[in-house]
Design a protein around this motif. Structure first.
Motif: not given
Length: 64
Positions: A44-50, A52-53, A55-64
Motif C-alpha cells: 500500500g505504501v509503495m503503490n501510493s508513491l509516484p 520516481r520516488d 526507491g526512496a520510499g522503499g529505503g525509508m520503509n526498510s529503515t523503519s
C-alpha cells in the motif's frame, strides 16, 4: 494486526515460570500477525508513491 496485539496481551499474562510450548505458540501467533500485516502494508505504501520516488520510499520503509 489484531493477532499481534493479542499475542502481546498473552505474553503479558504468562507467568514467570512459563512453559516453552506456550511461549513458542504465542511467538508463532505474534510472527503470523506481523507477517500478515507487513506485506499488504508495504504494498500500500509503495503503490501510493509516484514511480520516481519508490526507491526512496522503499529505503525509508526498510529503515523503519
Amino acid at each position: 494486526m489484531l493477532a499481534a496485539a493479542g499475542a502481546f496481551v498473552l505474553l503479558e499474562l504468562l507467568p514467570v515460570n512459563f512453559s516453552y510450548p506456550a511461549f513458542a505458540g504465542i511467538l508463532l501467533l505474534n510472527g503470523a500477525g506481523h507477517g500478515a500485516f507487513a506485506a499488504p502494508n508495504r504494498a500500500g505504501v509503495m503503490n501510493s508513491l509516484p514511480a520516481r520516488d519508490r526507491g526512496a520510499g522503499g529505503g525509508m520503509n526498510s529503515t523503519s
